[in-house]
Design an enzyme around this catalytic site. Structure first.
Site, PDB file in Angstrom:
ATOM      1  N   CYS A 155     -86.477 -14.442  75.930  1.00  0.00           N
ATOM      2  CA  CYS A 155     -86.947 -13.518  75.121  1.00  0.00           C
ATOM      3  C   CYS A 155     -88.141 -12.741  75.836  1.00  0.00           C
ATOM      4  O   CYS A 155     -88.877 -13.470  76.673  1.00  0.00           O
ATOM      5  CB  CYS A 155     -87.519 -14.118  73.743  1.00  0.00           C
ATOM      6  SG  CYS A 155     -87.716 -12.859  72.396  1.00  0.00           S
ATOM      7  N   CYS A 177     -91.098 -11.535  73.953  1.00  0.00           N
ATOM      8  CA  CYS A 177     -92.446 -11.560  73.214  1.00  0.00           C
ATOM      9  C   CYS A 177     -93.577 -12.325  73.726  1.00  0.00           C
ATOM     10  O   CYS A 177     -94.634 -11.961  73.485  1.00  0.00           O
ATOM     11  CB  CYS A 177     -92.019 -11.887  72.023  1.00  0.00           C
ATOM     12  SG  CYS A 177     -91.353 -13.629  71.661  1.00  0.00           S
ATOM     13  N   CYS A 230     -90.178  -8.357  71.152  1.00  0.00           N
ATOM     14  CA  CYS A 230     -88.979  -8.785  71.910  1.00  0.00           C
ATOM     15  C   CYS A 230     -88.391  -7.836  72.874  1.00  0.00           C
ATOM     16  O   CYS A 230     -87.437  -8.374  73.467  1.00  0.00           O
ATOM     17  CB  CYS A 230     -88.146  -9.473  70.909  1.00  0.00           C
ATOM     18  SG  CYS A 230     -89.122 -10.736  70.015  1.00  0.00           S
ATOM     19  N   LYS A 286     -80.844 -15.127  63.215  1.00  0.00           N
ATOM     20  CA  LYS A 286     -82.088 -15.410  63.456  1.00  0.00           C
ATOM     21  C   LYS A 286     -83.060 -14.403  62.568  1.00  0.00           C
ATOM     22  O   LYS A 286     -82.890 -13.065  62.566  1.00  0.00           O
ATOM     23  CB  LYS A 286     -82.741 -15.106  65.050  1.00  0.00           C
ATOM     24  CG  LYS A 286     -84.285 -15.305  64.988  1.00  0.00           C
ATOM     25  CD  LYS A 286     -84.710 -15.290  66.525  1.00  0.00           C
ATOM     26  CE  LYS A 286     -86.168 -15.498  66.575  1.00  0.00           C
ATOM     27  NZ  LYS A 286     -86.700 -15.328  67.969  1.00  0.00           N
ATOM     28  N   ARG A 294     -91.189  -7.696  63.207  1.00  0.00           N
ATOM     29  CA  ARG A 294     -89.862  -7.944  63.887  1.00  0.00           C
ATOM     30  C   ARG A 294     -88.688  -7.543  63.037  1.00  0.00           C
ATOM     31  O   ARG A 294     -87.587  -7.711  63.342  1.00  0.00           O
ATOM     32  CB  ARG A 294     -89.650  -9.399  64.342  1.00  0.00           C
ATOM     33  CG  ARG A 294     -90.820  -9.739  65.429  1.00  0.00           C
ATOM     34  CD  ARG A 294     -90.331 -10.752  66.401  1.00  0.00           C
ATOM     35  NE  ARG A 294     -91.211 -11.666  67.068  1.00  0.00           N
ATOM     36  CZ  ARG A 294     -92.237 -11.401  67.473  1.00  0.00           C
ATOM     37  NH1 ARG A 294     -92.389 -10.266  68.252  1.00  0.00           N
ATOM     38  NH2 ARG A 294     -93.100 -12.329  68.161  1.00  0.00           N
ATOM     39  N   GLU A 310     -73.029 -11.515  62.555  1.00  0.00           N
ATOM     40  CA  GLU A 310     -73.776 -11.813  63.961  1.00  0.00           C
ATOM     41  C   GLU A 310     -73.029 -12.830  64.581  1.00  0.00           C
ATOM     42  O   GLU A 310     -72.964 -12.628  65.815  1.00  0.00           O
ATOM     43  CB  GLU A 310     -75.320 -11.882  63.435  1.00  0.00           C
ATOM     44  CG  GLU A 310     -75.973 -10.815  63.301  1.00  0.00           C
ATOM     45  CD  GLU A 310     -76.549 -10.050  64.475  1.00  0.00           C
ATOM     46  OE1 GLU A 310     -75.865 -10.464  65.510  1.00  0.00           O
ATOM     47  OE2 GLU A 310     -77.423  -9.144  64.385  1.00  0.00           O
ATOM     48  N   LYS A 336     -81.474 -19.931  62.323  1.00  0.00           N
ATOM     49  CA  LYS A 336     -83.110 -20.219  62.516  1.00  0.00           C
ATOM     50  C   LYS A 336     -83.663 -19.303  61.603  1.00  0.00           C
ATOM     51  O   LYS A 336     -83.331 -18.137  61.496  1.00  0.00           O
ATOM     52  CB  LYS A 336     -83.363 -19.859  63.980  1.00  0.00           C
ATOM     53  CG  LYS A 336     -84.750 -19.943  64.114  1.00  0.00           C
ATOM     54  CD  LYS A 336     -85.227 -19.367  65.402  1.00  0.00           C
ATOM     55  CE  LYS A 336     -86.749 -19.564  65.649  1.00  0.00           C
ATOM     56  NZ  LYS A 336     -87.224 -18.642  66.532  1.00  0.00           N
ATOM     57  N   TYR A 375     -89.496 -30.151  66.411  1.00  0.00           N
ATOM     58  CA  TYR A 375     -90.803 -30.850  66.834  1.00  0.00           C
ATOM     59  C   TYR A 375     -90.788 -32.265  66.315  1.00  0.00           C
ATOM     60  O   TYR A 375     -91.823 -32.770  66.908  1.00  0.00           O
ATOM     61  CB  TYR A 375     -91.981 -29.923  66.472  1.00  0.00           C
ATOM     62  CG  TYR A 375     -91.875 -28.687  66.772  1.00  0.00           C
ATOM     63  CD1 TYR A 375     -91.880 -27.908  68.091  1.00  0.00           C
ATOM     64  CD2 TYR A 375     -91.283 -27.350  65.834  1.00  0.00           C
ATOM     65  CE1 TYR A 375     -92.015 -26.705  68.580  1.00  0.00           C
ATOM     66  CE2 TYR A 375     -91.055 -26.035  66.215  1.00  0.00           C
ATOM     67  CZ  TYR A 375     -91.412 -25.695  67.492  1.00  0.00           C
ATOM     68  OH  TYR A 375     -91.165 -24.201  67.949  1.00  0.00           O
TER      69      TYR A 375
HETATM   70  C1  PBG Z   1     -89.183 -15.816  70.340  1.00  0.00           C
HETATM   71  C2  PBG Z   1     -89.289 -16.982  69.557  1.00  0.00           C
HETATM   72  C3  PBG Z   1     -89.718 -17.246  68.300  1.00  0.00           C
HETATM   73  C4  PBG Z   1     -89.287 -18.705  67.855  1.00  0.00           C
HETATM   74  C5  PBG Z   1     -88.535 -19.052  68.851  1.00  0.00           C
HETATM   75  N1  PBG Z   1     -88.404 -18.151  69.729  1.00  0.00           N
HETATM   76  C6  PBG Z   1     -90.710 -16.520  67.537  1.00  0.00           C
HETATM   77  C7  PBG Z   1     -90.493 -15.161  66.922  1.00  0.00           C
HETATM   78  O1  PBG Z   1     -89.168 -14.872  66.919  1.00  0.00           O
HETATM   79  O2  PBG Z   1     -91.150 -14.696  66.485  1.00  0.00           O
HETATM   80  C8  PBG Z   1     -89.796 -19.414  66.738  1.00  0.00           C
HETATM   81  C9  PBG Z   1     -89.834 -20.844  66.741  1.00  0.00           C
HETATM   82  C10 PBG Z   1     -90.800 -21.689  65.871  1.00  0.00           C
HETATM   83  O3  PBG Z   1     -91.286 -20.932  64.886  1.00  0.00           O
HETATM   84  O4  PBG Z   1     -90.700 -22.794  66.017  1.00  0.00           O
HETATM   85  N2  PBG Z   1     -88.631 -14.736  69.897  1.00  0.00           N
END
Ligand code: PBG
Length: 323
Positions: free
Chosen positions: A121, A123, A131, A196, A218, A234, A249, A314
């Site tokens: 990514c 970002c 991104c 996502k 976003r 998707e 996610k 985590y």
């Molecule tokens: C990068 C990305 C993000 C997360 C994983 N890859 C943040 C976003 O899209 O803003 C989030 C992971 C998390 O909150 O643990 N784009």
């Protein structure tokens, strides 16, 4: 004669051994992927305030953390990099001496068996925090694909085992797959962040990865949280484009999506138990309001029960201790 129903469900709940025999879902170390954050510098581990127990590591400490994961039997890690310098086109994301590229090489040199997945990514690397590349105030899809391809190839050259695009640009899985294949990396799997969502649950991560958008949000590229059919579209596009593992996610607020993806497509499904899901449990537990271990295991088991084959979390290291 008794009129009571013949079947009494409580019979099989009477003791732990019976419960073990009829248990339908078992969380195991085999299911876990542990995310880690890596920064420039030496001998540093800075705790992320909204994610107690998670750190931004310099590469040397990251290697020690990777050894610990391997010793715990955790199959893999996914890495997020925080660059020294950000610019409008996220140059460090695809620099061969970038932070992720250094981190991947260092881990693969020392702990070769630990799977190293890389989040692809821009970002974290762009000064505007979006991104993709910006023109006329908007993230441009097709020009961004070229940069994501460069980033993926540089991760592959560094030794990444799995490429995980999280940007949500249209067509990126196909573009990355084609480039990997053309460059001899046909055996590197793609774990696509397919469904996502534009989620408020990413709050703590943006502190951790220093990737908060500097303007806007976003929602013009990540999915609307109200949509599930769109998630299936998707996922189906990403399968056609060559994705090997399909991700949903966040996880907890999207268990229905995980289940639908798993039922409609017989593919490996990953679920990301994101930063905000972790932070909520940590904060409530620190206040003594909930039991961290029991709640975390309940949540992770529910994600697996919904249909996830693997969980990015985590809590991965704690889970191994708890189990
Ligand atoms: C990068 C990305 C993000 C997360 C994983 N890859 C943040 C976003 O899209 O803003 C989030 C992971 C998390 O909150 O643990 N784009």
């Amino acid at each position: 004669m008794s009129t009571f129903p013949i079947y009494r469900p409580r019979r099989l709940r009477a003791n732990e051994n019976l419960r073990r025999l009829v248990r339908e879902t078992t969380l195991s170390v085999d299911d876990l992927i542990y995310p880690m954050f890596v920064v420039h510098g030496h001998n540093t581990a800075t705790e992320i305030s909204a994610m107690p127990g998670c750190y931004q590591y310099s590469v040397d400490i990251l290697v020690t953390a990777a050894k610990e994961l391997a010793a715990l039997g955790i199959p893999g890690t996914i890495l997020f990099g925080i660059p020294e310098e950000k610019d409008p086109i996220g140059s460090e994301a695809y620099a061969d001496d970038g932070i992720i590229q250094q981190a991947v090489r260092a881990i693969k040199d020392t702990v070769p068996d630990l799977l190293v997945m890389t989040d692809v990514c821009l970002c974290e690397y762009t000064d505007h925090g979006h991104c993709g590349v910006i023109e006329a105030g908007e993230v441009q899809n097709d020009p961004t694909l070229e940069l994501l391809v460069k980033e993926s190839l540089s991760h592959a050259r560094a030794g990444a085992d799995v490429i995980a695009p999280s940007d949500m640009m249209d067509g990126r899985v196909g573009a990355i797959r084609a480039a990997l294949d053309e460059n001899g990396y046909q055996n590197i799997p793609i774990m696509a962040y397919s469904a996502k969502y534009a989620s408020a649950f990413y709050g703590p991560f943006r502190e951790a990865a220093e990737s908060t958008p500097q303007f806007g949000d976003r929602r013009a590229y990540q999915m609307d949280s109200a949509n599930a059919e769109e998630a299936l579209r998707e996922v189906s596009l990403d399968i056609e484009e060559g994705a090997d593992i399909l991700m949903v996610k966040p996880a907890l607020a999207y268990l229905d999506v995980i289940q639908r993806v798993k039922t409609e497509f017989q593919v490996p499904v990953a679920a990301y138990n994101v930063s905000g899901e972790y932070a909520m449990i940590k904060a409530a537990a620190e206040n003594g309001w909930i039991d961290e271990k029991r709640v975390a295991l309940e949540v992770l088991t529910s994600i697996k029960r919904a249909g996830a084959d693997m969980i990015l979390t985590y809590f991965a290291k704690s889970v191994v201790e708890w189990l």
